[in-house]
Design an enzyme around this catalytic site. Structure first.
Site, mmCIF file in Angstrom:
data_model
loop_
_atom_site.group_PDB
_atom_site.id
_atom_site.type_symbol
_atom_site.label_atom_id
_atom_site.label_comp_id
_atom_site.label_asym_id
_atom_site.label_seq_id
_atom_site.Cartn_x
_atom_site.Cartn_y
_atom_site.Cartn_z
ATOM 1 N N ASP A 1 7.503 2.704 -4.252
ATOM 2 C CA ASP A 1 6.840 1.698 -5.117
ATOM 3 C C ASP A 1 7.767 1.011 -6.051
ATOM 4 O O ASP A 1 8.279 1.704 -6.922
ATOM 5 C CB ASP A 1 5.723 2.245 -5.776
ATOM 6 C CG ASP A 1 4.809 1.510 -6.470
ATOM 7 O OD1 ASP A 1 3.496 2.016 -6.693
ATOM 8 O OD2 ASP A 1 5.061 0.167 -6.758
ATOM 9 N N GLU B 1 5.644 -2.421 -1.979
ATOM 10 C CA GLU B 1 5.199 -0.915 -1.479
ATOM 11 C C GLU B 1 5.509 -0.694 -0.020
ATOM 12 O O GLU B 1 5.114 -1.536 0.822
ATOM 13 C CB GLU B 1 3.723 -0.534 -1.687
ATOM 14 C CG GLU B 1 3.353 -0.241 -3.272
ATOM 15 C CD GLU B 1 2.065 0.052 -3.469
ATOM 16 O OE1 GLU B 1 1.625 0.925 -2.574
ATOM 17 O OE2 GLU B 1 1.384 -0.471 -4.219
#
Length: 403
Positions: free
Chosen positions: A4, A99
């Site tokens: 992330d 992500e």
DNA sequence: TCTGGGGTCCTAGGACCC
DNA sequence: TCTGGGGTCCTAGGACCC
């Protein structure tokens, strides 16, 4: 592994503009009616959050600097991050612009332990892009996503099989991927606040109360998830293609509404045609100034991606609606998609129409969207908002908003 | 001074058919 | 005197994600 990027859009802006480093910034769209897409960590300290409008954000942090988002930059950076990831695993799932999941099963013999791999990835992203990320490593996607959330920014968290119970025991259920505000409060009414409580809760009651989701909830509470990493290029076909826009100001005039619908229909048609998709259903979405949002659909007798067909459907849906007030947002989408096989067009007229659309699309592909367009739209030449959608993908129909 | 845009999945009611 | 049970398709809305 789940990766992330930390405060992605804001960090990219700070990385390429040193004067923004260490300062509270918020990335916003160019439209008047915009919201904070990403706040830098400095801004988050003041309580600036994604989704706030300018005034709320400025109120929370008077020294806040607004930066208009630049899609091109984020896309390029995202692709470079993915290129780095590809050096470590053949199975990379692009979950959003910032992500990704990577299946590291079987990569250890060659590249070292998952932690060593992660440290190497973090170092390369830091040195080549000047950005930090948080990485979670776990036996499945649910837990990896949880782990990457546990330390931000610049985290590396490992949840081992044997630690799952301990990690989840006192964790609030809302931390789990897939449990949002509504489920959280419904569970709270049943006395369930932590994953541990969820894991021990009778499955029958969950099933009765939440239907098919209930089945999964208890498993989630125990950290069980069998969803596979879906490598880039192996995703299922898209199920819908749509665009929506919040109008610069609320509009009551139906002719003006129709001009926006033509523009949205062309955006949808162009993108669908570009991916050889046709839709058998058209959906029109409206939002009133009070944020009441509703949609009406229409099934077509045969699948279409022609702007004119989409537009006419949207119009005919609109004609069946008695507008209560002015309109704040308009959206057009197509669904029930099928692959357009360009089968022999039966009629001459259809073949000519297809060739016309192909010609328009290729001109616009080369010289920019709406270079060639309907005269109706000429007097309607506001620059498009250029708002960024974090749900972007590097390839496929979901690649939108590239400008 | 108000609150973006891109999706997926699930539910539930009604029309319609046998 | 009271009206089954199975299925599909269509539509609208809401929860959730980034």
């Amino acid at each position: 592994m789940h990766l992330d990027m930390n405060a992605f859009f804001a960090s990219v802006e700070q990385a390429c503009n040193p004067t923004l480093r260490g300062r509270p910034i918020a990335v916003v769209g160019s439209a008047k009616r915009t919201v904070v897409t990403t706040a830098s960590y400095e801004a988050r300290l003041y309580g600036v959050k994604t989704g706030m409008n300018r005034y709320e954000a400025k109120k929370a942090c008077p020294s806040l600097i607004f930066v208009t988002g630049d899609n091109r930059k984020y896309i390029d950076t995202s692709v470079r991050v993915l290129d780095i990831l590809k050096d470590y695993s053949p199975a990379i799932e692009v979950y959003s612009i910032d992500e990704a999941f990577a299946d590291l099963t079987g990569c250890s013999a060659l590249l070292g332990s998952p932690e060593e791999i992660s440290r190497s990835i973090k170092e390369r992203i830091r040195s080549s892009l000047g950005l930090t990320c948080s990485i979670g490593i776990a036996p499945n996607k649910l837990l990896a996503k949880l782990a990457s959330d546990m330390k931000k920014p610049d985290g590396l968290v490992v949840i081992r099989e044997e630690d799952v119970g301990g990690a989840l025991k006192d964790l609030p259920v809302k931390e789990l991927w897939g449990i949002g505000p509504r489920l959280t409060s419904h569970l709270a009414l049943l006395g369930v606040r932590t994953c541990g409580e969820l894991a021990d809760f009778p499955a029958s009651i969950l099933r009765e109360r939440f239907g098919i989701i209930g089945e999964r909830l208890k498993l989630m509470g125990r950290g069980i998830d069998s969803s596979p990493v879906v490598p880039a290029g192996e995703e299922e076909e898209a199920k819908s293609v749509g665009h929506s826009t919040t109008l610069p100001k609320d509009v009551s005039d139906r002719e003006e509404i129709k001009r926006y619908l033509l523009k949205l229909s062309e955006m949808v048609g162009n993108r669908a045609r570009g991916h050889k998709l046709k839709g058998r259903r058209v959906t029109l979405t409206l939002r009133y100034p009070d944020f009441y949002t509703f949609s009406r659909q229409k099934s077509l007798s045969c699948p279409a991606n022609d702007t004119r067909v989409i537009f006419q459907s949207a119009i005919s849906i609109l004609e069946g609606i008695r507008l209560k007030t002015a309109v704040r947002l308009l959206g057009v989408s197509i669904s029930e998609l099928t692959k357009d096989l360009k089968q022999m067009e039966l009629f001459d007229g259809e073949r000519r129409r297809e060739r016309l659309l192909d010609a328009v699309d290729s001109i616009n592909g080369r010289f920019g969207d709406f270079t060639l367009t309907w005269a109706t739209l000429l007097e309607h030449n506001e620059p498009s908002a250029g708002v960024i959608s974090p749900a972007w993908r590097p390839a496929g129909v979901k690649r939108v908003n590239v400008r």
